[in-house]
Write an enzyme that holds these catalytic residues in place. Sequence first.
Site, PDB file in Angstrom:
ATOM      1  N   ASP A 168     -10.284   3.482  -3.233  1.00 43.65           N
ATOM      2  CA  ASP A 168     -10.956   2.291  -2.712  1.00 43.65           C
ATOM      3  C   ASP A 168     -12.390   2.151  -3.218  1.00 43.65           C
ATOM      4  O   ASP A 168     -13.180   3.102  -3.185  1.00 43.65           O
ATOM      5  CB  ASP A 168     -10.997   2.345  -1.177  1.00 43.65           C
ATOM      6  CG  ASP A 168      -9.618   2.144  -0.580  1.00 43.65           C
ATOM      7  OD1 ASP A 168      -8.630   2.177  -1.341  1.00 43.65           O
ATOM      8  OD2 ASP A 168      -9.545   1.963   0.646  1.00 43.65           O
ATOM      9  N   ASP A 195       0.820  -1.217   0.000  1.00 44.96           N
ATOM     10  CA  ASP A 195       0.000   0.000   0.000  1.00 44.96           C
ATOM     11  C   ASP A 195       0.857   1.272   0.000  1.00 44.96           C
ATOM     12  O   ASP A 195       2.092   1.222   0.015  1.00 44.96           O
ATOM     13  CB  ASP A 195      -0.942  -0.050   1.219  1.00 44.96           C
ATOM     14  CG  ASP A 195      -2.333   0.475   0.896  1.00 44.96           C
ATOM     15  OD1 ASP A 195      -2.453   1.336   0.009  1.00 44.96           O
ATOM     16  OD2 ASP A 195      -3.300   0.034   1.555  1.00 44.96           O
ATOM     17  N   TRP A 231      -3.187   3.239  -5.851  1.00 48.51           N
ATOM     18  CA  TRP A 231      -4.443   3.982  -6.030  1.00 48.51           C
ATOM     19  C   TRP A 231      -4.511   4.801  -7.321  1.00 48.51           C
ATOM     20  O   TRP A 231      -5.267   5.782  -7.397  1.00 48.51           O
ATOM     21  CB  TRP A 231      -4.712   4.921  -4.854  1.00 48.51           C
ATOM     22  CG  TRP A 231      -4.397   4.396  -3.492  1.00 48.51           C
ATOM     23  CD1 TRP A 231      -4.642   3.131  -3.037  1.00 48.51           C
ATOM     24  CD2 TRP A 231      -3.805   5.109  -2.404  1.00 48.51           C
ATOM     25  NE1 TRP A 231      -4.233   3.013  -1.745  1.00 48.51           N
ATOM     26  CE2 TRP A 231      -3.718   4.222  -1.322  1.00 48.51           C
ATOM     27  CE3 TRP A 231      -3.352   6.417  -2.247  1.00 48.51           C
ATOM     28  CZ2 TRP A 231      -3.189   4.592  -0.092  1.00 48.51           C
ATOM     29  CZ3 TRP A 231      -2.819   6.788  -1.023  1.00 48.51           C
ATOM     30  CH2 TRP A 231      -2.742   5.891   0.032  1.00 48.51           C
ATOM     31  N   GLY A 232      -3.670   4.490  -8.294  1.00 47.97           N
ATOM     32  CA  GLY A 232      -3.728   5.246  -9.550  1.00 47.97           C
ATOM     33  C   GLY A 232      -3.066   6.614  -9.480  1.00 47.97           C
ATOM     34  O   GLY A 232      -3.157   7.394 -10.427  1.00 47.97           O
TER      35      GLY A 232
HETATM   36  C1  GLA Z   1      -6.004   1.329   1.578  1.00 45.14           C
HETATM   37  C2  GLA Z   1      -6.172   0.330   0.416  1.00 45.14           C
HETATM   38  C3  GLA Z   1      -7.300  -0.638   0.728  1.00 45.14           C
HETATM   39  C4  GLA Z   1      -7.009  -1.379   2.028  1.00 45.14           C
HETATM   40  C5  GLA Z   1      -6.779  -0.382   3.152  1.00 45.14           C
HETATM   41  C6  GLA Z   1      -6.279  -1.061   4.422  1.00 45.14           C
HETATM   42  O1  GLA Z   1      -7.087   2.163   1.715  1.00 45.14           O
HETATM   43  O2  GLA Z   1      -6.413   1.027  -0.771  1.00 45.14           O
HETATM   44  O3  GLA Z   1      -7.478  -1.569  -0.331  1.00 45.14           O
HETATM   45  O4  GLA Z   1      -5.894  -2.209   1.848  1.00 45.14           O
HETATM   46  O5  GLA Z   1      -5.809   0.594   2.794  1.00 45.14           O
HETATM   47  O6  GLA Z   1      -6.026  -0.138   5.438  1.00 45.14           O
END
Ligand code: GLA
Length: 383
Positions: free
Chosen positions: A187, A130, A165-166
């Site tokens: 998300d 992440d 996240w792009g």
């Molecule tokens: C981010 C990611 C999610 C998830 C959360 C966990 O928001 O984009 O997919 O993994 O963290 O905290």
Amino acid sequence: MTGKLLAPTPPMGWNSWNTFAENIREEVIAETADAMKEQGFLEAGYEFVVIDDGWSRKERDAEDRLAADPEKFPHGIRWLADYVHGRGLKLGIYSCCGTRTCADYPGSYEHEFEDARQFAEWGVDYLKYDNCFRPQYHDGRNLYRRMGLALANSGRDIVFSACQWGTDSVHQWIRSTGAQLFRSTGDINDSWNSVKAIALSQMDKQAYSGPGCHNDMDMLVVGMYGNGGNDYISAGGCTDEEYQTHFSLWAMMNSPLMMGCDVRKLSDRAKRILLNRDLIAINQDAACRSPFRVKCGSNREDSYVLVKCLANGDVAVGLFNLGDSPAKIAVDLWDIGLPASAGCGLELYDCVEHRALGTVTEMFSSAVPAHASKVYRCKVVRG
Ligand code: GLA
């Protein structure tokens, strides 16, 4: 390590975050692995069982290593990996390129190589990585390169799932880090608006995805019916028709298919959607060719036709009505690459109804209800 391409086609599996958020426990993961095997998900191609954020202690141990939370995972990650492997599945885990994870557990920043070795030692097969708590001055590309290199030298084949996240035009450079999949959006949540917004945001980014590195449009919300791990994810839920369209979009757009529902408690309809072998075959097609958009012979802005050429010469055609009222969507075979001069038609097979619909020439159309879709696998035939 095998030295082979790790994820030739989009990875498939399950991830704990959508339904459980931080409330994960060893038995949930083990029972999910059992359910995936017993209910035919493994056989259909769902291979990875991924533990998302919240699995570790809040701080590193005395040797500066990551350690599993002993209350949530009393037997530890090695034991769980053995359990999951015993069912023929693979285990995934989660970390972050910043100092802390998004849910505030220790991240892998400046610990990349030792963490990768630790994951390998435990028998982990997949890492979701992440993008939270990244030091401001540190270029994200460099951090994903570090972990890419660390995993490639960990002594084990570990799929690298970059979750950026792009941001930072990730699609343009992520392949160079060694990532096998890259999150291209923020998300998802369990609502039609979220599904629609994600699909639309990726329609013009399809060319960046290909064998060995796939555009990850986030975990599926199919079958959740509003039962998310937190308020953001729950978001009211979708109808079965919307879940079908969601799955058809992810399948046609070559996204990894990572379930996010509680596989132990699935409705029959959700199970049918997720186990649709005809759609999975389109998603997993060996050529991984990008779908392209053609005009859709309706004056409705919210109707989309996506076409994907398959390895055996077939063509998949998806008709998507993302609007709020019924639409008649027409497809001109000329746009697919079949002019009248080709002397060919298309033999249509409906991938959701699982039935043959006969041969069409020049054009065909279908009435598509609001938020609904059709996906046809088409054989090019003479006449
Ligand atoms: C981010 C990611 C999610 C998830 C959360 C966990 O928001 O984009 O997919 O993994 O963290 O905290």
